[in-house]
Design an enzyme around this catalytic site. Structure first.
Site, short mmCIF file in Angstrom:
data_model
loop_
_atom_site.label_atom_id
_atom_site.label_comp_id
_atom_site.label_asym_id
_atom_site.label_seq_id
_atom_site.Cartn_x
_atom_site.Cartn_y
_atom_site.Cartn_z
N ASN A 19 -25.47 34.34 6.39
CA ASN A 19 -26.16 35.36 7.17
C ASN A 19 -25.54 36.75 7.02
OD1 ASN A 19 -27.75 36.44 9.61
ND2 ASN A 19 -25.62 36.64 10.29
N LYS A 55 -31.91 41.42 -1.11
CA LYS A 55 -32.55 40.31 -0.41
C LYS A 55 -33.54 39.58 -1.31
CE LYS A 55 -30.41 40.58 3.52
NZ LYS A 55 -29.53 39.48 3.96
N TYR A 112 -30.91 47.42 -0.25
CA TYR A 112 -31.04 46.29 0.65
C TYR A 112 -32.16 45.35 0.20
CZ TYR A 112 -32.03 43.67 4.94
OH TYR A 112 -32.26 42.68 5.85
#
Length: 255
Positions: A93, A163, A159
Protein backbone atom coordinates in the site's frame (compact mmCIF):
# COMPACT_ATOMS: atom_id res chain seq x y z
CA UNK A 1 -16.78 -10.07 12.05
CA UNK A 2 -16.66 -13.34 10.12
CA UNK A 3 -13.04 -14.38 10.75
CA UNK A 4 -12.19 -14.54 7.06
CA UNK A 5 -8.47 -14.21 7.80
CA UNK A 6 -8.26 -16.24 11.00
CA UNK A 7 -4.73 -17.57 11.47
CA UNK A 8 -3.16 -15.41 8.77
CA UNK A 9 -0.07 -13.24 9.21
CA UNK A 10 -0.22 -10.09 7.12
CA UNK A 11 2.18 -7.24 6.34
CA UNK A 12 0.61 -3.93 5.31
CA UNK A 13 3.03 -1.32 3.99
CA UNK A 14 2.29 2.36 4.40
CA UNK A 15 0.08 1.58 7.40
CA UNK A 16 0.70 4.99 8.95
CA UNK A 17 -1.45 6.68 6.29
CA UNK A 18 -5.22 6.74 6.14
CA UNK A 19 -5.79 3.94 3.63
CA UNK A 20 -3.10 1.77 5.18
CA UNK A 21 -4.58 2.20 8.65
CA UNK A 22 -7.98 1.17 7.31
CA UNK A 23 -6.55 -1.92 5.63
CA UNK A 24 -4.61 -2.98 8.74
CA UNK A 25 -7.66 -2.52 10.97
CA UNK A 26 -9.88 -4.60 8.70
CA UNK A 27 -7.30 -7.41 8.49
CA UNK A 28 -7.12 -7.52 12.28
CA UNK A 29 -10.91 -7.48 12.59
CA UNK A 30 -11.04 -10.55 10.36
CA UNK A 31 -8.56 -12.43 12.55
CA UNK A 32 -5.13 -11.82 11.00
CA UNK A 33 -2.03 -10.93 12.96
CA UNK A 34 -0.89 -7.68 11.37
CA UNK A 35 2.51 -6.07 10.88
CA UNK A 36 2.02 -2.35 10.22
CA UNK A 37 4.87 -0.82 8.23
CA UNK A 38 5.55 2.91 8.31
CA UNK A 39 8.41 5.19 7.32
CA UNK A 40 7.75 8.29 9.41
CA UNK A 41 4.16 8.04 10.72
CA UNK A 42 5.11 5.95 13.73
CA UNK A 43 2.55 7.49 16.08
CA UNK A 44 -0.35 6.95 13.68
CA UNK A 45 0.60 3.33 13.02
CA UNK A 46 1.16 2.81 16.73
CA UNK A 47 -2.33 3.98 17.59
CA UNK A 48 -3.86 1.45 15.22
CA UNK A 49 -1.62 -1.31 16.59
CA UNK A 50 -2.66 -0.40 20.14
CA UNK A 51 -6.35 -0.58 19.23
CA UNK A 52 -5.81 -3.98 17.62
CA UNK A 53 -4.06 -5.31 20.72
CA UNK A 54 -6.69 -3.79 23.03
CA UNK A 55 -9.32 -5.72 21.04
CA UNK A 56 -7.48 -8.98 21.58
CA UNK A 57 -5.60 -9.05 18.29
CA UNK A 58 -1.90 -9.21 17.43
CA UNK A 59 -0.04 -6.29 15.89
CA UNK A 60 3.49 -5.02 15.44
CA UNK A 61 4.85 -1.75 14.01
CA UNK A 62 8.03 -1.83 11.90
CA UNK A 63 9.81 1.09 10.26
CA UNK A 64 11.58 0.98 6.90
CA UNK A 65 12.45 3.20 3.95
CA UNK A 66 11.02 1.22 1.06
CA UNK A 67 13.06 3.09 -1.54
CA UNK A 68 15.94 0.92 -0.26
CA UNK A 69 15.73 -2.63 -1.65
CA UNK A 70 17.65 -4.10 1.28
CA UNK A 71 15.26 -2.38 3.70
CA UNK A 72 12.33 -4.01 1.88
CA UNK A 73 13.87 -7.42 2.36
CA UNK A 74 14.64 -6.80 6.02
CA UNK A 75 11.07 -5.64 6.61
CA UNK A 76 9.57 -8.77 5.07
CA UNK A 77 12.00 -11.01 6.97
CA UNK A 78 11.21 -9.35 10.30
CA UNK A 79 7.47 -9.59 9.64
CA UNK A 80 7.76 -13.30 8.94
CA UNK A 81 9.92 -13.87 12.03
CA UNK A 82 7.25 -12.17 14.14
CA UNK A 83 4.71 -14.47 12.51
CA UNK A 84 6.59 -17.57 13.58
CA UNK A 85 8.27 -18.01 10.22
CA UNK A 86 5.06 -17.49 8.21
CA UNK A 87 3.77 -14.65 6.08
CA UNK A 88 0.48 -15.41 4.35
CA UNK A 89 -0.52 -11.98 3.04
CA UNK A 90 1.28 -8.87 1.82
CA UNK A 91 -0.52 -5.64 0.98
CA UNK A 92 1.72 -3.24 -0.95
CA UNK A 93 0.00 0.00 0.00
CA UNK A 94 2.90 2.41 0.60
CA UNK A 95 3.02 5.26 -1.89
CA UNK A 96 3.32 8.99 -2.46
CA UNK A 97 1.20 11.33 -4.57
CA UNK A 98 2.95 14.65 -5.11
CA UNK A 99 1.82 17.07 -7.80
CA UNK A 100 4.15 18.43 -10.48
CA UNK A 101 3.37 19.44 -14.04
CA UNK A 102 5.04 17.16 -16.54
CA UNK A 103 6.76 19.78 -18.76
CA UNK A 104 8.88 21.10 -15.88
CA UNK A 105 9.32 17.88 -13.93
CA UNK A 106 12.94 16.99 -13.15
CA UNK A 107 13.97 13.35 -13.43
CA UNK A 108 14.71 13.29 -9.69
CA UNK A 109 11.03 13.94 -8.92
CA UNK A 110 10.01 11.22 -11.35
CA UNK A 111 12.41 8.71 -9.79
CA UNK A 112 11.29 9.55 -6.25
CA UNK A 113 7.70 8.58 -7.09
CA UNK A 114 8.62 5.49 -9.13
CA UNK A 115 11.01 4.21 -6.45
CA UNK A 116 8.41 4.59 -3.71
CA UNK A 117 5.33 3.46 -5.60
CA UNK A 118 6.72 0.81 -7.93
CA UNK A 119 10.20 -0.41 -7.04
CA UNK A 120 9.13 -1.04 -3.45
CA UNK A 121 6.29 -3.20 -4.76
CA UNK A 122 8.75 -5.24 -6.80
CA UNK A 123 11.19 -5.69 -3.91
CA UNK A 124 8.63 -6.44 -1.19
CA UNK A 125 6.77 -8.87 -3.42
CA UNK A 126 9.93 -10.70 -4.39
CA UNK A 127 10.97 -11.03 -0.74
CA UNK A 128 7.51 -12.14 0.39
CA UNK A 129 7.22 -14.68 -2.41
CA UNK A 130 10.49 -16.23 -1.29
CA UNK A 131 8.81 -17.03 2.03
CA UNK A 132 5.35 -17.90 0.70
CA UNK A 133 6.60 -20.39 -1.89
CA UNK A 134 8.15 -22.55 0.83
CA UNK A 135 5.12 -22.71 3.13
CA UNK A 136 1.99 -24.80 2.87
CA UNK A 137 -0.82 -22.92 1.18
CA UNK A 138 1.36 -20.31 -0.51
CA UNK A 139 -0.01 -16.82 0.09
CA UNK A 140 -1.52 -13.71 -1.39
CA UNK A 141 -0.11 -10.37 -2.46
CA UNK A 142 -2.31 -7.33 -3.09
CA UNK A 143 -1.02 -4.10 -4.61
CA UNK A 144 -2.89 -0.86 -3.97
CA UNK A 145 -2.95 0.85 -7.37
CA UNK A 146 -5.36 3.63 -8.41
CA UNK A 147 -8.00 4.45 -10.98
CA UNK A 148 -5.40 6.97 -12.20
CA UNK A 149 -3.65 4.00 -13.76
CA UNK A 150 -6.14 4.41 -16.60
CA UNK A 151 -7.55 7.92 -16.01
CA UNK A 152 -4.67 10.32 -15.23
CA UNK A 153 -5.16 13.67 -13.56
CA UNK A 154 -3.23 16.87 -14.38
CA UNK A 155 0.14 17.17 -12.62
CA UNK A 156 0.00 13.47 -11.70
CA UNK A 157 1.93 11.97 -14.64
CA UNK A 158 4.57 10.35 -12.42
CA UNK A 159 1.93 9.01 -10.03
CA UNK A 160 -0.38 7.73 -12.77
CA UNK A 161 2.46 6.03 -14.64
CA UNK A 162 3.69 4.35 -11.47
CA UNK A 163 0.21 3.03 -10.65
CA UNK A 164 -0.28 1.71 -14.18
CA UNK A 165 2.98 -0.16 -13.76
CA UNK A 166 1.84 -1.49 -10.37
CA UNK A 167 -1.27 -2.98 -12.01
CA UNK A 168 0.83 -4.67 -14.69
CA UNK A 169 3.32 -5.92 -12.12
CA UNK A 170 0.43 -7.67 -10.33
CA UNK A 171 -0.55 -9.45 -13.55
CA UNK A 172 3.02 -10.42 -14.38
CA UNK A 173 3.66 -11.62 -10.83
CA UNK A 174 0.42 -13.61 -10.85
CA UNK A 175 1.69 -15.37 -13.95
CA UNK A 176 5.15 -16.18 -12.60
CA UNK A 177 4.34 -16.91 -8.96
CA UNK A 178 1.10 -18.82 -9.49
CA UNK A 179 2.90 -22.15 -9.71
CA UNK A 180 3.99 -21.71 -6.10
CA UNK A 181 0.45 -21.17 -4.84
CA UNK A 182 0.87 -17.39 -4.64
CA UNK A 183 -1.97 -15.20 -5.85
CA UNK A 184 -1.24 -11.59 -6.85
CA UNK A 185 -3.94 -8.98 -7.45
CA UNK A 186 -4.40 -5.23 -7.31
CA UNK A 187 -7.01 -2.88 -5.90
CA UNK A 188 -7.63 0.47 -7.63
CA UNK A 189 -9.32 3.00 -5.35
CA UNK A 190 -10.98 6.20 -6.40
CA UNK A 191 -11.00 9.31 -4.21
CA UNK A 192 -10.80 8.29 -0.55
CA UNK A 193 -11.75 10.60 2.29
CA UNK A 194 -8.98 11.87 4.52
CA UNK A 195 -9.09 14.43 7.27
CA UNK A 196 -9.21 17.97 5.90
CA UNK A 197 -9.75 16.96 2.26
CA UNK A 198 -13.09 18.76 1.89
CA UNK A 199 -11.54 21.98 3.21
CA UNK A 200 -8.36 21.70 1.15
CA UNK A 201 -10.05 20.75 -2.15
CA UNK A 202 -13.75 21.65 -1.92
CA UNK A 203 -14.37 21.96 -5.66
CA UNK A 204 -12.67 18.65 -6.41
CA UNK A 205 -14.73 16.87 -3.77
CA UNK A 206 -17.94 18.39 -5.15
CA UNK A 207 -17.02 17.33 -8.69
CA UNK A 208 -16.26 13.81 -7.50
CA UNK A 209 -19.55 13.52 -5.64
CA UNK A 210 -21.45 14.69 -8.73
CA UNK A 211 -19.60 12.21 -10.96
CA UNK A 212 -19.90 9.16 -8.72
CA UNK A 213 -23.08 7.10 -9.02
CA UNK A 214 -22.96 6.31 -5.29
CA UNK A 215 -22.63 10.01 -4.53
CA UNK A 216 -19.88 10.02 -1.91
CA UNK A 217 -16.16 9.74 -1.31
CA UNK A 218 -14.72 6.35 -0.49
CA UNK A 219 -13.56 5.42 2.99
CA UNK A 220 -10.36 3.66 3.99
CA UNK A 221 -12.32 0.66 5.20
CA UNK A 222 -13.85 0.28 1.71
CA UNK A 223 -10.34 -0.34 0.37
CA UNK A 224 -9.66 -2.57 3.37
CA UNK A 225 -12.73 -4.68 2.56
CA UNK A 226 -11.46 -5.27 -0.97
CA UNK A 227 -8.01 -6.26 0.31
CA UNK A 228 -9.54 -8.61 2.90
CA UNK A 229 -11.58 -10.31 0.19
CA UNK A 230 -8.57 -10.82 -2.07
CA UNK A 231 -6.50 -12.24 0.80
CA UNK A 232 -9.27 -14.58 1.93
CA UNK A 233 -10.31 -18.04 0.84
CA UNK A 234 -13.25 -16.46 -0.98
CA UNK A 235 -10.74 -15.34 -3.64
CA UNK A 236 -8.83 -18.62 -3.82
CA UNK A 237 -9.21 -18.78 -7.63
CA UNK A 238 -8.67 -15.09 -8.32
CA UNK A 239 -5.24 -13.94 -9.44
CA UNK A 240 -3.99 -11.32 -11.86
CA UNK A 241 -7.15 -9.26 -11.32
CA UNK A 242 -7.59 -5.52 -10.67
CA UNK A 243 -10.51 -4.78 -8.34
CA UNK A 244 -11.77 -1.21 -8.86
CA UNK A 245 -13.15 0.42 -5.70
CA UNK A 246 -14.39 3.83 -6.83
CA UNK A 247 -18.11 4.12 -6.11
CA UNK A 248 -18.83 3.55 -9.79
CA UNK A 249 -17.13 6.67 -11.11
CA UNK A 250 -15.32 4.64 -13.79
CA UNK A 251 -18.69 3.64 -15.20
CA UNK A 252 -19.46 7.23 -16.14
CA UNK A 253 -18.74 8.90 -19.49
CA UNK A 254 -15.40 10.58 -19.89
CA UNK A 255 -16.79 13.58 -21.77
Amino acid sequence: MSGLLEGQVALVTGAGGGIGRGIAARFAEEGAGVVLHCRTAVEAAGRVASRIRDSGGRALVLRADLTDEDACRRLVTEAAEWGGGRLTALVNNAGVQPTRELPGMPAADWRAVVDTNLTSVFACTQAAAGIMRSQAGGGSVTHVASIEATRPAPAHAHYAASKAAVRMHARAAALEYGGFGIRVNSVSPGLIHREGLEEAWPEGVRRWERATPLGRLGRAENVGDACVFLASGLASWISGHDLVVDGGVSAGPGW
